[in-house]
Write a protein that holds these residues in place. Structure first.
Motif, PDB file in Angstrom:
ATOM      1  N   UNK A   1      34.916 -28.142  12.726  1.00  0.00           N
ATOM      2  CA  UNK A   1      33.565 -28.614  13.007  1.00  0.00           C
ATOM      3  C   UNK A   1      32.960 -27.945  14.238  1.00  0.00           C
ATOM      4  N   UNK A   2      33.763 -27.710  15.276  1.00  0.00           N
ATOM      5  CA  UNK A   2      33.243 -27.123  16.496  1.00  0.00           C
ATOM      6  C   UNK A   2      32.694 -25.726  16.319  1.00  0.00           C
ATOM      7  N   UNK A   3      33.203 -25.011  15.332  1.00  0.00           N
ATOM      8  CA  UNK A   3      32.754 -23.642  15.091  1.00  0.00           C
ATOM      9  C   UNK A   3      31.858 -23.528  13.868  1.00  0.00           C
ATOM     10  N   UNK A   4      31.644 -24.652  13.204  1.00  0.00           N
ATOM     11  CA  UNK A   4      30.801 -24.623  12.013  1.00  0.00           C
ATOM     12  C   UNK A   4      31.440 -23.926  10.829  1.00  0.00           C
ATOM     13  N   UNK A   5      32.769 -23.915  10.763  1.00  0.00           N
ATOM     14  CA  UNK A   5      33.471 -23.249   9.675  1.00  0.00           C
ATOM     15  C   UNK A   5      33.682 -24.217   8.518  1.00  0.00           C
ATOM     16  N   UNK A   6      33.557 -23.702   7.312  1.00  0.00           N
ATOM     17  CA  UNK A   6      33.691 -24.526   6.112  1.00  0.00           C
ATOM     18  C   UNK A   6      34.735 -23.929   5.171  1.00  0.00           C
ATOM     19  N   UNK A   7      35.442 -24.830   4.498  1.00  0.00           N
ATOM     20  CA  UNK A   7      36.339 -24.428   3.415  1.00  0.00           C
ATOM     21  C   UNK A   7      35.473 -24.391   2.159  1.00  0.00           C
ATOM     22  N   UNK A   8      34.858 -23.252   1.937  1.00  0.00           N
ATOM     23  CA  UNK A   8      33.841 -23.109   0.890  1.00  0.00           C
ATOM     24  C   UNK A   8      34.358 -22.160  -0.185  1.00  0.00           C
ATOM     25  N   UNK A   9      34.554 -22.716  -1.373  1.00  0.00           N
ATOM     26  CA  UNK A   9      35.027 -21.936  -2.517  1.00  0.00           C
ATOM     27  C   UNK A   9      34.040 -22.101  -3.666  1.00  0.00           C
ATOM     28  N   UNK A  10      33.854 -21.038  -4.434  1.00  0.00           N
ATOM     29  CA  UNK A  10      33.021 -21.113  -5.635  1.00  0.00           C
ATOM     30  C   UNK A  10      33.226 -19.842  -6.451  1.00  0.00           C
ATOM     31  N   UNK A  11      32.642 -19.850  -7.636  1.00  0.00           N
ATOM     32  CA  UNK A  11      32.796 -18.728  -8.573  1.00  0.00           C
ATOM     33  C   UNK A  11      31.422 -18.375  -9.131  1.00  0.00           C
ATOM     34  N   UNK A  12      31.154 -17.081  -9.289  1.00  0.00           N
ATOM     35  CA  UNK A  12      29.950 -16.648  -9.989  1.00  0.00           C
ATOM     36  C   UNK A  12      30.305 -15.487 -10.915  1.00  0.00           C
ATOM     37  N   UNK A  13      29.289 -14.831 -11.455  1.00  0.00           N
ATOM     38  CA  UNK A  13      29.544 -13.773 -12.432  1.00  0.00           C
ATOM     39  C   UNK A  13      30.238 -12.561 -11.861  1.00  0.00           C
ATOM     40  N   UNK A  14      30.195 -12.372 -10.551  1.00  0.00           N
ATOM     41  CA  UNK A  14      30.878 -11.234  -9.932  1.00  0.00           C
ATOM     42  C   UNK A  14      32.362 -11.525  -9.735  1.00  0.00           C
ATOM     43  N   UNK A  15      32.685 -12.731  -9.302  1.00  0.00           N
ATOM     44  CA  UNK A  15      34.071 -13.047  -8.967  1.00  0.00           C
ATOM     45  C   UNK A  15      34.891 -13.525 -10.162  1.00  0.00           C
ATOM     46  N   UNK A  16      34.261 -14.120 -11.167  1.00  0.00           N
ATOM     47  CA  UNK A  16      35.017 -14.688 -12.294  1.00  0.00           C
ATOM     48  C   UNK A  16      35.912 -13.666 -12.990  1.00  0.00           C
ATOM     49  N   UNK A  17      35.415 -12.454 -13.353  1.00  0.00           N
ATOM     50  CA  UNK A  17      36.319 -11.496 -14.019  1.00  0.00           C
ATOM     51  C   UNK A  17      37.511 -11.098 -13.154  1.00  0.00           C
ATOM     52  N   UNK A  18      37.321 -11.012 -11.842  1.00  0.00           N
ATOM     53  CA  UNK A  18      38.411 -10.596 -10.963  1.00  0.00           C
ATOM     54  C   UNK A  18      39.440 -11.710 -10.791  1.00  0.00           C
ATOM     55  N   UNK A  19      38.998 -12.959 -10.793  1.00  0.00           N
ATOM     56  CA  UNK A  19      39.944 -14.077 -10.737  1.00  0.00           C
ATOM     57  C   UNK A  19      40.795 -14.104 -11.999  1.00  0.00           C
ATOM     58  N   UNK A  20      40.152 -13.946 -13.165  1.00  0.00           N
ATOM     59  CA  UNK A  20      40.897 -13.923 -14.418  1.00  0.00           C
ATOM     60  C   UNK A  20      41.857 -12.735 -14.459  1.00  0.00           C
TER      61      UNK A  20
END
Length: 543
Positions: A71-90
């Motif tokens: 919280x002090x640094x404003x860092x987030x555990x932010x994960x998501x998938x879109x059309x660019x990352x989905x093929x590479x994850x698979x």
């Protein structure tokens, strides 16, 4: 519930690796099955993600998880998938699973069995642990939407890959592993400085917010400096000429599964960073640096092809081919057009499938013949091992970019993007890049045809067989089958035991790659329809 998919994709291999630390020694006979099951569950989760993905909203992050991290640094555990990352994850989940298939099936003494004892101890538990931790880092890199979280996952992969090379590599593994870690760590330090500069000027590390801001709050000079710093770190991992020199040694000395994951996934982490961070977050820096990026890309294409023509070792030749193929990816990004960036993303996936298959084949050949030296192999593989020779021919033809196979579309679209570059880039210069890249494509065909003429065609200079009495010493000679399980057919005329052709577990590891190479080659819209909306959003800042 779907928002839990990214967390589950990370948690499954991570928990699988942690359980190995506390597992009793009695688990050792089950290690091969254990790694296969854990990576199989991760693959199933990736398939579920592909099946439930909303293909009408490919430019929008989906399955999002956003929790406050520090919280002090404003860092987030932010994960998501879109059309660019989905093929590479698979792709990551598939290649990791296939590596465990290659390691796990068949007799423990058969080819591909890196879990067998080597040099006094194969460390099977460490091998499975290392591959699972590597999978966590690779998938996490493609999921992360926070700059610092991206950097953490980006760095996680370095340690397991270092140990894969240093422990299970070839004779020169020590030097290759040290060179790998030094290059990548130094590149990462420079990249971290660029990320911190972005944070200092914008006050946020959220990749989505930074992409939507289109560089607001950062003057052109700052964007150029940040782009160069981030780009250097990404270019080392890609690798881009002249920062590529760690790659041939790493590939040559790495075990088969290490080479497959290094070429199939780790190199994509660098190019993915250009699409996810460098171009959308720093659009003015991208426009300023794009001509230089294109120049380095085409030099890499030509250099990689000429280096391949000079190689005698099959694995080293495939390693240098990656320098050339990644040059086409960088050229597509440098064009800053929808067509060119689409081509780069398509070439990313195609290269992962094709070069992953090539390294599987190179490993199988080296384990059968005891060498990957093309002069020693002597040719004639289509006559002596017809199935292995045929699959090698297929993979080589796919890699040289024949229409109808996956390798064609990425290179063609990248060159077409250079024909009409965007972002106000000088067209004459990029037309020159296109011509040079086209020459590189011709040279690519040349070195693969030379390789096939040396390995698969002609009459074999040396039959792939050994004396029926077995080897007299402990060294693995060309055609030594002493470590193969069971009885092998005997050539009655020569009285020598013949090497087997492709085994069942090898077919199981390679057929999925062959099918996908054909599928994406014949139906490129499968990937292009997924990436196009995301690419248009990515390039929105340049308009």
């Amino acid at each position: 519930m779907t928002s839990l998919l990214p967390v589950a994709l990370l948690a499954v291999p991570l928990l699988g690796a942690l359980l190995l630390l506390v597992a009793p020694t009695a688990l050792r006979p089950w290690l091969r099955v254990y790694g296969l099951v854990v990576s199989g569950v991760a693959l199933v989760l990736a398939v579920v993600m592909v099946a439930t993905f909303d293909y009408g909203q490919t430019a929008r992050p989906q399955f999002a998880v956003d929790r406050e991290w520090i919280s002090g640094l404003g860092l987030h555990f932010h994960l998501a998938v879109d059309g660019i990352s989905l093929p590479l994850i698979a792709l990551t989940a598939l290649l990791t699973f296939l590596c465990f298939v290659y390691l796990s099936w068949g007799d423990a003494r058969g080819p591909g069995q890196l879990l067998r004892a080597r040099a006094g101890g194969g460390r099977p538990r460490a091998m499975v642990f290392t591959l699972l931790v590597l999978e966590v880092g690779m998938i996490g890199t493609f999921l992360a939407l926070d700059l610092l979280l991206f950097f953490v996952f980006f760095e996680i992969v370095l340690i397991p890959m270092y140990f894969l090379i240093a422990i299970w590599g070839g004779k020169g593994r020590r030097g290759a592993s040290i060179k790998f870690i030094l290059y990548t760590l130094l590149g990462s330090v420079v990249m971290l400085l660029g990320l911190l500069l972005v944070w200092a000027r914008t006050g946020t590390l959220d990749i989505v917010a930074l992409g939507q801001a289109h560089g607001a709050g950062m003057p052109r000079a700052v964007q150029i400096l940040a782009f160069v710093a981030i780009g250097v770190g990404l270019a080392v991992k890609t690798p881009m000429w002249p920062l590529h020199t760690w790659l041939p040694d790493a590939h040559t000395e790495a075990p088969t599964v290490g080479s497959v994951l290094l070429a199939g996934v780790l190199l994509k982490m660098g190019t993915y960073g250009f699409a996810r961070i460098a171009i959308p977050v720093l659009p003015e820096g991208a426009v300023a640096v794009a001509p230089w990026l294109g120049a380095f890309a085409v030099v890499g294409i030509i250099y990689g092809a000429l280096a391949c023509l000079a190689q005698r070792d099959l694995k080293r030749m495939i390693a240098y081919s990656s320098v050339g193929h990644m040059g086409f990816v960088l050229l597509g990004f440098a064009s800053l057009t929808t067509v060119g960036v689409n081509g780069a993303l398509f070439a990313n996936v195609a290269h992962g499938l094709i070069t992953g298959l090539l390294f599987f084949l190179a490993g199988a050949i080296k384990e059968r013949y005891g060498t990957a030296d093309m002069r020693v192999l002597g040719g004639g593989m289509l006559a002596t091992l017809p199935h292995l020779g045929s699959v090698l021919t297929f993979a080589a033809i796919a890699s040289l970019g024949v229409p109808g196979l996956a390798g064609f579309w990425g290179e063609m679209l990248s060159l077409f993007g250079a024909f009409q570059p965007g972002g106000g880039l000088p067209r004459g210069l990029f037309l020159t890049f296109m011509v040079i890249g086209g020459l590189g494509a011709v040279l690519t065909a040349a070195y693969f045809l030379v390789m096939l003429s040396r390995v698969t065609h002609g009459l074999p200079e040396r039959a792939p067989a050994m004396s029926a009495g077995g080897p007299s010493g402990g060294s693995h000679r060309v055609g030594d089958t002493s470590e193969w399980p069971g009885e092998r057919p005997i050539d009655g005329r020569r009285g020598r035991r013949l090497l087997p052709d492709i085994q069942g577990y090898e077919w199981a590891a390679w057929v999925p790659l062959i099918v996908l190479i054909l599928l994406f080659g014949l139906w490129p819209k499968l990937l292009l329809s997924l990436t196009t909306p995301a690419v248009q959003t990515l390039l929105g800042a340049l308009s």
